[in-house]
Design an enzyme around this catalytic site. Structure first.
Site, PDB file in Angstrom:
ATOM      1  CE  LYS A 123      -2.334  68.875  -8.696  1.00  0.00           C
ATOM      2  NZ  LYS A 123      -1.295  68.147  -9.414  1.00  0.00           N
ATOM      3  CD  GLN A 165       2.108  67.015  -8.331  1.00  0.00           C
ATOM      4  OE1 GLN A 165       0.909  66.948  -8.089  1.00  0.00           O
ATOM      5  NE2 GLN A 165       2.593  67.816  -9.257  1.00  0.00           N
ATOM      6  CG  ASP A 217      -2.603  63.811 -13.349  1.00  0.00           C
ATOM      7  OD1 ASP A 217      -3.123  64.942 -13.332  1.00  0.00           O
ATOM      8  OD2 ASP A 217      -1.584  63.509 -12.706  1.00  0.00           O
TER       9      ASP A 217
END
Ligand code: NAD
Length: 284
Positions: A54, A98, A121
């Protein structure tokens, strides 16, 4: 019939190239470079791979990447303090924590602490609520990326029967909402579902997000169906595979995503799209 392959890697590269151009255009207009903060707590090997990817992809697209690698013993309060700092930092447009987080951290509280405008997200209840109401802003990356892959087939999705296998907050549920918004007729299956094979056999579109190799067998697939395999599993010999028996399903499906090279790269490209969108939302 042998299915056409939905090339997630190529689709992701195409999207990333467009985003890179848009980021450069923003800079040329004197607007801030989109900044993505990726927070990792602990040393989960799979998470480290995802986070590295990412960060690298966002930098390659000309975005600013902020890395926060925190030790596994980081307290819940200390993590919340990091989120608060990032929420207040105008150079940070997107915040990604994460998952999974260590057990002593309250994941829901962390998710809800992120400013919804920076929630790239798309997991904050505000953003999920907007998706429920068909007024999405920042959409969960994996399901949104799956929609891009579905649309890339050129098939008309309206009125199709879509069967989603898995009902997690990050894959199955938002996937079902995306498909509903695309005007599919949606069935959601999970671990208590009776007759999964019978339901999958009715599906024009199958999206599998479970985490069990070869759960979906080839002879369950209706001829010509579109099959999106979200699962990421590792076989005994260390290879990656999805939830669908790819070799057998490919002989019946119309379209199918491979693992690797399907949903995975599209998820990361969609994260970048969300980061740019977040920066645009914060321009005003
Ligand atoms: P999860 O464990 O939170 O959810 C799994 C879901 O599968 C649950 O809803 C459960 O009810 C359902 N399930 C379990 N056994 C079942 C069965 N026998 N029949 C029907 N349903 C069953 O997992 P998750 O976080 O949603 O992830 C699912 C998979 O997707 C994993 O393999 C994960 O690695 C992968 N994933 C991939 C990406 C990507 O970008 N490609 C992103 C997120 C997750």
């Amino acid at each position: 019939m042998t299915a056409q392959i939905i090339d997630g890697k190529a689709q992701a590269q195409r999207l990333t190239a467009t985003l890179t151009e848009r980021v450069a255009a923003r800079r040329a207009q004197g607007k801030p470079t989109p900044g993505l903060a990726v927070v990792l707590v602990g040393e989960n090997a799979a998470s480290q791979v995802y986070v590295r990817s990412k960060r690298r992809t966002s930098e390659n697209a000309g975005m600013q990447s902020f890395a926060f690698d925190l030790p596994v013993e980081t307290s819940h309060e200390a993590l919340i303090a990091v989120i608060d700092r990032l929420n207040a930092d105008p150079a940070v447009h997107g915040i990604l924590v994460q998952l999974p987080l260590p057990k002593h951290v309250d994941t829901e509280a962390v998710t809800e602490r992120i400013d919804p405008r920076k929630d790239v997200d798309g997991f904050h209840p505000y953003n999920i609520g907007r998706l429920v109401l068909k007024r999405p802003t920042l959409r969960p990356c994996t399901p949104y990326g799956c929609m891009t892959l579905l649309h890339s087939t050129g098939e008309d999705l309206v009125g199709r029967h879509a069967v989603v296998i898995g009902q997690s907050n990050i894959v199955g549920r938002p996937m079902a909402l995306e498909l509903l918004m695309a005007r599919c007729t949606v069935t959601i299956c999970h671990s208590a579902t009776r007759d999964l094979p019978g339901l999958v056999r009715q599906a024009d579109i199958v999206v599998a997000g479970v985490g069990k190799p070869n759960l979906v067998q080839g002879d369950w697939i209706k001829a010509g169906a579109i099959v999106i395999d979200v699962g990421i599993n590792r076989t005994a010999d260390g290879k990656l595979c999805g939830d669908v028996d790819f070799v057998a399903a490919r002989e019946r499906a119309g379209w199918i995503t491979p693992v690797p090279g399907g949903v995975g790269p599209m998820t990361i490209a969609t994260l970048l799209a969300n980061t740019l969108r977040a920066a645009e939302l914060q321009d005003s």
